[in-house]
Design a protein around this motif. Structure first.
Motif: not given
Length: 79
Positions: A3-10, A49-54
């Motif tokens: 999840n951390r990697i997905k959030r960082a990439v997003s 991107g941060e909000k979309w990842a959430e």
């Protein structure tokens, strides 16, 4: 960790896109405005991107739920 990697990439993807759009729009006016626009665009893109990842898992669940409900209605109408 995933999840951390997905959030960082997003966050990085949206920041890059926002920076490019902001730089292009600012470049229409002057080189200084291009630099400022790119910085602001990257900042806004990173926040999006941060909000979309959430929000992405919630959106996906809502889509699946809507598809299931539409399928139920269509299935009963065909019978």
């Amino acid at each position: 960790m995933r999840n951390r990697i997905k959030r960082a990439v997003s966050r990085a993807k949206y920041a890059a896109t926002g920076g490019a759009v902001g730089g292009a729009l600012g470049g229409l006016f002057s080189p200084k405005a291009a630099s400022t626009g790119a910085g602001i665009g990257a900042f806004v893109g990173a926040m999006v991107g941060e909000k979309w990842a959430e929000a992405e898992p919630v959106v996906e669940r809502a889509k699946e739920s809507a598809k299931a409900r539409a399928g139920d209605r269509l299935g009963s109408a065909e019978s």
